[in-house]
Write a protein that holds these residues in place. Structure first.
Motif, PDB file in Angstrom:
ATOM      1  N   VAL A   1       0.659  -1.146   0.045  1.00  0.00           N
ATOM      2  CA  VAL A   1      -0.353   0.281   0.479  1.00  0.00           C
ATOM      3  C   VAL A   1       1.234   1.509   0.432  1.00  0.00           C
ATOM      4  O   VAL A   1       1.887   1.527   0.232  1.00  0.00           O
ATOM      5  N   PRO A   2       0.460   2.012  -0.739  1.00  0.00           N
ATOM      6  CA  PRO A   2       1.619   3.459  -0.695  1.00  0.00           C
ATOM      7  C   PRO A   2       1.314   4.157   0.369  1.00  0.00           C
ATOM      8  O   PRO A   2       0.238   3.869   1.624  1.00  0.00           O
ATOM      9  N   GLN A   3       2.263   4.866   1.007  1.00  0.00           N
ATOM     10  CA  GLN A   3       2.499   4.974   1.953  1.00  0.00           C
ATOM     11  C   GLN A   3       2.714   7.029   2.370  1.00  0.00           C
ATOM     12  O   GLN A   3       2.174   7.556   2.972  1.00  0.00           O
ATOM     13  N   LYS A   4       3.388   7.151   1.660  1.00  0.00           N
ATOM     14  CA  LYS A   4       3.208   9.017   1.227  1.00  0.00           C
ATOM     15  C   LYS A   4       2.586   9.488   0.011  1.00  0.00           C
ATOM     16  O   LYS A   4       0.965   8.584  -0.471  1.00  0.00           O
ATOM     17  N   ASN A   5       1.488  10.843   0.418  1.00  0.00           N
ATOM     18  CA  ASN A   5       0.739  11.278  -0.254  1.00  0.00           C
ATOM     19  C   ASN A   5       0.086  10.493  -0.502  1.00  0.00           C
ATOM     20  O   ASN A   5      -1.294  10.959  -1.109  1.00  0.00           O
ATOM     21  N   VAL A   6      -0.790   9.985   1.174  1.00  0.00           N
ATOM     22  CA  VAL A   6      -2.280   9.498   0.802  1.00  0.00           C
ATOM     23  C   VAL A   6      -3.102  10.210   2.199  1.00  0.00           C
ATOM     24  O   VAL A   6      -2.469  10.751   3.378  1.00  0.00           O
ATOM     25  N   THR A   7      -4.475   9.690   2.774  1.00  0.00           N
ATOM     26  CA  THR A   7      -5.382  10.119   3.221  1.00  0.00           C
ATOM     27  C   THR A   7      -5.756   9.037   4.011  1.00  0.00           C
ATOM     28  O   THR A   7      -5.950   7.811   3.030  1.00  0.00           O
TER      29      THR A   7
ATOM     30  N   VAL B   1      -0.562   9.205 -20.530  1.00  0.00           N
ATOM     31  CA  VAL B   1      -0.891   9.827 -18.730  1.00  0.00           C
ATOM     32  C   VAL B   1      -2.401   9.535 -18.892  1.00  0.00           C
ATOM     33  O   VAL B   1      -3.236  10.182 -18.595  1.00  0.00           O
ATOM     34  N   ILE B   2      -2.539   8.806 -17.575  1.00  0.00           N
ATOM     35  CA  ILE B   2      -3.550   8.984 -17.183  1.00  0.00           C
ATOM     36  C   ILE B   2      -4.090   9.347 -15.338  1.00  0.00           C
ATOM     37  O   ILE B   2      -2.699   9.141 -14.647  1.00  0.00           O
ATOM     38  N   THR B   3      -5.224   9.709 -14.513  1.00  0.00           N
ATOM     39  CA  THR B   3      -5.204   9.650 -13.431  1.00  0.00           C
ATOM     40  C   THR B   3      -5.850   8.175 -12.800  1.00  0.00           C
ATOM     41  O   THR B   3      -6.123   6.993 -13.743  1.00  0.00           O
ATOM     42  N   LYS B   4      -4.800   7.623 -12.054  1.00  0.00           N
ATOM     43  CA  LYS B   4      -5.710   7.254 -10.389  1.00  0.00           C
ATOM     44  C   LYS B   4      -5.808   7.269  -9.421  1.00  0.00           C
ATOM     45  O   LYS B   4      -4.673   8.034  -8.657  1.00  0.00           O
ATOM     46  N   ASN B   5      -6.922   7.000  -8.341  1.00  0.00           N
ATOM     47  CA  ASN B   5      -7.432   7.427  -7.627  1.00  0.00           C
ATOM     48  C   ASN B   5      -7.305   5.967  -6.961  1.00  0.00           C
ATOM     49  O   ASN B   5      -8.426   4.673  -7.585  1.00  0.00           O
ATOM     50  N   SER B   6      -7.742   5.498  -5.445  1.00  0.00           N
ATOM     51  CA  SER B   6      -7.674   4.092  -4.842  1.00  0.00           C
ATOM     52  C   SER B   6      -7.388   4.049  -3.541  1.00  0.00           C
ATOM     53  O   SER B   6      -7.229   4.868  -2.990  1.00  0.00           O
ATOM     54  N   PHE B   7      -9.191   3.906  -3.139  1.00  0.00           N
ATOM     55  CA  PHE B   7      -9.042   3.314  -2.203  1.00  0.00           C
ATOM     56  C   PHE B   7      -8.026   1.367  -1.400  1.00  0.00           C
ATOM     57  O   PHE B   7      -8.324   0.919  -2.184  1.00  0.00           O
ATOM     58  N   TYR B   8      -8.181   1.853   0.038  1.00  0.00           N
ATOM     59  CA  TYR B   8      -7.605   0.564   0.236  1.00  0.00           C
ATOM     60  C   TYR B   8      -7.143  -0.473   1.128  1.00  0.00           C
ATOM     61  O   TYR B   8      -7.627   0.493   2.400  1.00  0.00           O
ATOM     62  N   TRP B   9      -8.257  -1.832   1.828  1.00  0.00           N
ATOM     63  CA  TRP B   9      -7.673  -1.855   3.142  1.00  0.00           C
ATOM     64  C   TRP B   9      -7.498  -3.589   3.070  1.00  0.00           C
ATOM     65  O   TRP B   9      -7.907  -4.144   2.588  1.00  0.00           O
ATOM     66  N   TYR B  10      -7.793  -3.808   4.304  1.00  0.00           N
ATOM     67  CA  TYR B  10      -7.540  -4.987   4.971  1.00  0.00           C
ATOM     68  C   TYR B  10      -8.916  -5.406   5.446  1.00  0.00           C
ATOM     69  O   TYR B  10      -8.905  -5.156   6.819  1.00  0.00           O
ATOM     70  N   GLN B  11      -9.191  -6.823   4.889  1.00  0.00           N
ATOM     71  CA  GLN B  11     -10.253  -7.380   6.166  1.00  0.00           C
ATOM     72  C   GLN B  11     -10.577  -8.810   5.880  1.00  0.00           C
ATOM     73  O   GLN B  11     -10.216  -9.255   4.557  1.00  0.00           O
ATOM     74  N   ASP B  12     -10.098  -9.582   7.086  1.00  0.00           N
ATOM     75  CA  ASP B  12     -10.427 -10.774   7.037  1.00  0.00           C
ATOM     76  C   ASP B  12      -9.432 -11.456   6.408  1.00  0.00           C
ATOM     77  O   ASP B  12      -9.360 -12.386   5.093  1.00  0.00           O
ATOM     78  N   GLY B  13      -8.274 -10.926   6.176  1.00  0.00           N
ATOM     79  CA  GLY B  13      -7.528 -11.396   4.923  1.00  0.00           C
ATOM     80  C   GLY B  13      -7.044 -11.575   3.336  1.00  0.00           C
ATOM     81  O   GLY B  13      -6.958 -11.896   2.874  1.00  0.00           O
ATOM     82  N   ILE B  14      -7.894 -10.257   3.446  1.00  0.00           N
ATOM     83  CA  ILE B  14      -7.902 -10.044   2.014  1.00  0.00           C
ATOM     84  C   ILE B  14      -7.694  -8.655   1.605  1.00  0.00           C
ATOM     85  O   ILE B  14      -8.088  -7.961   2.614  1.00  0.00           O
ATOM     86  N   LYS B  15      -6.448  -8.323   0.574  1.00  0.00           N
ATOM     87  CA  LYS B  15      -6.260  -7.066   0.434  1.00  0.00           C
ATOM     88  C   LYS B  15      -7.776  -6.586  -0.564  1.00  0.00           C
ATOM     89  O   LYS B  15      -7.610  -7.327  -1.771  1.00  0.00           O
TER      90      LYS B  15
END
Length: 231
Positions: free
Chosen positions: A137-143, A192-206
């Motif tokens: 998971v990205p660590q810099k420039n994140v919310t 070159v395109i935009t890419k926006n993502s939400f990440y989370w970890y739940q029950d052994g799954i990314k």
């Protein structure tokens, strides 16, 4: 003798009148043709202007999808090796159109219409350890957000999609280090395109909600993430 002269004059006048009638008819046809051509051009310009208006119109993310979702895959435990949370409608606006099943991964693809202009919305589910998740998971420039005791990470990036033989440039390398850019190899052309993502970890799954080449508002994307968590 005079009668013969009169006949000649009459024939000449008749021929002249016939010629004038033909000329008048030709001129009329040309005018009508020109008018039709002008009307056709005006219509084409109107259609083009309407298309441009629709193309530049902001997307209504509350509008219902114009397509029906396909059915969700069954028995993912047997095929992918795990059972992720899944939805065939992320919102009324996004319907499931296809999915890809691999070993320890399932990718769901969503659209609002049958045709697109390059925009993509996918939900990527991958079975992995928590340590592997944090490493990916990205660590810099994140919310970060928190929902139901689950931490979610949001990132915005410029994605450089390039061929395998692409030679790295200093500006891109700096952007990657600063967390404003990403690079993806394997594309046929450079884009070159935009890419926006939400990440989370739940029950052994990314889980990753990935939006490419469209401006889906942050709050809409966060609401989608919460819907998947609650599914």
């Amino acid at each position: 003798m005079k009668k013969n002269n009169d006949d000649v004059i009459i024939k000449a006048i008749t021929a002249l009148v016939a010629v004038l009638i033909v000329i008048a008819a030709i001129v009329g046809i040309i005018k009508i043709s020109g008018s039709r051509s002008s009307n056709n051009n005006d219509t084409q310009e109107t259609i083009t202007a309407e298309e441009d208006k629709n193309r530049n119109k902001p997307e209504d993310f509350n509008a219902p999808a114009s397509i029906e979702p396909i059915a969700l895959p069954d028995d993912l435990e047997a095929t992918a090796g795990f059972e992720p949370h899944q939805l065939n409608m992320l919102t009324d606006h996004y319907a499931l159109v296809s999915y890809d099943i691999g070993q320890d991964s399932v990718v769901y693809h969503y659209q609002t219409a049958a045709a697109t202009t390059g925009e993509r919305l996918s939900v990527i589910c991958t079975k992995m350890s928590q340590n592997d998740y944090f490493a990916s998971v990205p660590q810099k420039n994140v919310t970060t957000e928190n929902y139901n005791n689950i931490e979610l990470t949001y990132s915005e990036r410029w994605l450089y999609s390039v061929p395998n033989n692409f030679k790295m440039m200093d500006d891109i390398e700096k952007g990657i280090e600063e967390g404003t850019m990403e690079i993806e190899y394997g594309n046929d052309i450079e884009e070159v395109i935009t890419k926006n993502s939400f990440y989370w970890y739940q029950d052994g799954i990314k889980y990753e909600i990935q939006v490419r080449n469209q401006s889906l508002p942050y709050n809409n994307l966060f609401s989608i993430a919460k819907s998947i968590i609650d599914a």
